[in-house]
Design a protein around this motif. Sequence first.
Motif, PDB file in Angstrom:
ATOM      1  N   MET A 123       3.643   7.821  32.926  1.00  0.00           N
ATOM      2  CA  MET A 123       4.572   6.768  33.326  1.00  0.00           C
ATOM      3  C   MET A 123       4.905   6.877  34.810  1.00  0.00           C
ATOM      4  O   MET A 123       4.919   5.886  35.541  1.00  0.00           O
ATOM      5  N   LEU A 124       5.134   8.123  35.283  1.00  0.00           N
ATOM      6  CA  LEU A 124       5.372   8.323  36.706  1.00  0.00           C
ATOM      7  C   LEU A 124       4.135   7.925  37.507  1.00  0.00           C
ATOM      8  O   LEU A 124       4.255   7.342  38.598  1.00  0.00           O
ATOM      9  N   ALA A 125       2.947   8.193  36.965  1.00  0.00           N
ATOM     10  CA  ALA A 125       1.712   7.776  37.627  1.00  0.00           C
ATOM     11  C   ALA A 125       1.669   6.261  37.801  1.00  0.00           C
ATOM     12  O   ALA A 125       1.205   5.756  38.835  1.00  0.00           O
ATOM     13  N   CYS A 126       2.161   5.524  36.817  1.00  0.00           N
ATOM     14  CA  CYS A 126       2.211   4.062  36.929  1.00  0.00           C
ATOM     15  C   CYS A 126       3.157   3.634  38.047  1.00  0.00           C
ATOM     16  O   CYS A 126       2.851   2.718  38.823  1.00  0.00           O
ATOM     17  N   VAL A 127       4.307   4.269  38.131  1.00  0.00           N
ATOM     18  CA  VAL A 127       5.274   3.918  39.171  1.00  0.00           C
ATOM     19  C   VAL A 127       4.677   4.174  40.554  1.00  0.00           C
ATOM     20  O   VAL A 127       4.801   3.348  41.471  1.00  0.00           O
ATOM     21  N   VAL A 128       4.005   5.313  40.715  1.00  0.00           N
ATOM     22  CA  VAL A 128       3.377   5.627  41.998  1.00  0.00           C
ATOM     23  C   VAL A 128       2.225   4.666  42.272  1.00  0.00           C
ATOM     24  O   VAL A 128       2.051   4.178  43.398  1.00  0.00           O
ATOM     25  N   GLY A 129       1.438   4.368  41.249  1.00  0.00           N
ATOM     26  CA  GLY A 129       0.335   3.433  41.423  1.00  0.00           C
ATOM     27  C   GLY A 129       0.805   2.037  41.781  1.00  0.00           C
ATOM     28  O   GLY A 129       0.129   1.312  42.513  1.00  0.00           O
ATOM     29  N   ALA A 130       1.974   1.635  41.287  1.00  0.00           N
ATOM     30  CA  ALA A 130       2.494   0.292  41.535  1.00  0.00           C
ATOM     31  C   ALA A 130       3.002   0.112  42.960  1.00  0.00           C
ATOM     32  O   ALA A 130       3.202  -1.030  43.406  1.00  0.00           O
ATOM     33  N   ARG A 131       3.252   1.208  43.660  1.00  0.00           N
ATOM     34  CA  ARG A 131       3.721   1.143  45.051  1.00  0.00           C
ATOM     35  C   ARG A 131       4.918   0.214  45.195  1.00  0.00           C
ATOM     36  O   ARG A 131       4.913  -0.739  45.968  1.00  0.00           O
ATOM     37  N   ARG A 132       5.980   0.535  44.480  1.00  0.00           N
ATOM     38  CA  ARG A 132       7.125  -0.365  44.425  1.00  0.00           C
ATOM     39  C   ARG A 132       8.095  -0.186  45.590  1.00  0.00           C
ATOM     40  O   ARG A 132       9.071  -0.897  45.688  1.00  0.00           O
ATOM     41  N   GLY A 133       7.893   0.762  46.448  1.00  0.00           N
ATOM     42  CA  GLY A 133       8.791   0.909  47.585  1.00  0.00           C
ATOM     43  C   GLY A 133       9.845   1.967  47.356  1.00  0.00           C
ATOM     44  O   GLY A 133       9.714   2.848  46.517  1.00  0.00           O
ATOM     45  N   ALA A 134      10.942   1.876  48.106  1.00  0.00           N
ATOM     46  CA  ALA A 134      11.891   2.982  48.177  1.00  0.00           C
ATOM     47  C   ALA A 134      12.922   2.993  47.055  1.00  0.00           C
ATOM     48  O   ALA A 134      13.542   4.017  46.804  1.00  0.00           O
ATOM     49  N   GLY A 135      13.157   1.889  46.398  1.00  0.00           N
ATOM     50  CA  GLY A 135      14.217   1.832  45.405  1.00  0.00           C
ATOM     51  C   GLY A 135      13.822   2.427  44.072  1.00  0.00           C
ATOM     52  O   GLY A 135      12.663   2.736  43.814  1.00  0.00           O
ATOM     53  N   ALA A 136      14.827   2.616  43.195  1.00  0.00           N
ATOM     54  CA  ALA A 136      14.582   3.116  41.851  1.00  0.00           C
ATOM     55  C   ALA A 136      13.823   2.068  41.039  1.00  0.00           C
ATOM     56  O   ALA A 136      13.988   0.859  41.237  1.00  0.00           O
ATOM     57  N   THR A 137      12.988   2.543  40.126  1.00  0.00           N
ATOM     58  CA  THR A 137      12.205   1.677  39.260  1.00  0.00           C
ATOM     59  C   THR A 137      12.643   1.888  37.817  1.00  0.00           C
ATOM     60  O   THR A 137      12.634   3.013  37.316  1.00  0.00           O
TER      61      THR A 137
END
Length: 358
Positions: A123-137
């Motif tokens: 799941m963390l890999a997805c967040v990093v892969g999504a490149r969502r920026g500085a805020g919480a996801t």
Amino acid sequence: MIADAARADAVRAGAVRARVGRQGPVRAGVARAGLVRADVVRAEGAPGPTLVINRDHVPAGALALRAELTAVRQWLESSGRGAIRKIALYGTSADPAHDLDYRFVQCLPDGGFDFRSGCGHSMLACVVGARRGAGATRVRVANTGNGGDTVVCEPAADGSYTVHFDRSPALPLAGLLPTGTPVQRIGADPASVSVVSLGNPYVFVDATELGLRSRDELFDAGTEDFVRLLRLRAAAARLLGHPPRGALPKIAAVGAYRDGRLAVRAPTVPGWHPALALTGAVCLAAATTVPGTVPNRLARTAGCATGALHIETPGGAVVAAATPTADGAALRRVSVYGKRAHVVERAVALPWRIHVTA
């Protein structure tokens, strides 16, 4: 090896796409054809990388069929990426309270797949892969069967993440015990265990009941102890209604060998985990809050501080914290600190074409 695999893709991709492409789903109302692309992302402490796929770029229901997953797995093997045994799909959440929806598939040693387990590292890999920026996801996890658990990945200034497993409303401590009891014996094994569920269901066993009298003995445990844990896990799977050869429940041996911390060793697919699953840290921290469980007893024996559980693993230390309600009767949140992930390969072409809308 992954770099070599990337260089070989141009040679293999045409033949593999020709073989697999006919199986690929096609979305109605096509506008143009394109390749399905994915990222390979590895979380620190995970047993291997995750194949991360943006669900927004594939048709609805893609990779829900065993035949599609088998084709991807065959491609992973043929392209030199056989170490990837985790597949994760993420996409923009349909729930306005969340940023991403996430679904996880575990590749099993027998060639099958498990759709019920979750993986915090993936799941963390997805967040990093999504490149969502500085805020919480805020991520809605689809595998749990709870209508979607909420996990918040909060980036820190040093590039790490704090991963919060939130429960709203708060979960009564009794709700952490799927068998209804804090400690029991399962099957023919004389060891006492606790079955606790948060993130994933886990079976926790006191390592000293396995004859492992020190942290070194636990971390050096071999095949005999591994097989014994798998037998205990299979017995617990039958009790919980899971396939004995599936991925659930997880199991971990826990020891109170040093003041202020617990030591943990856990099997994974297909061998010993190099550290501890992120969901394992979450579940262990939650279990220490439930009176009478094996982790609760061991945490008290070790004199572990409330508010921050220090966990020793063969791969290094992990810190987790459980946040109960004011009366201590329920659990609001469990957090794991200092988690990291990095992209190994970006925009890898998967072995089929799909049609996407304009």
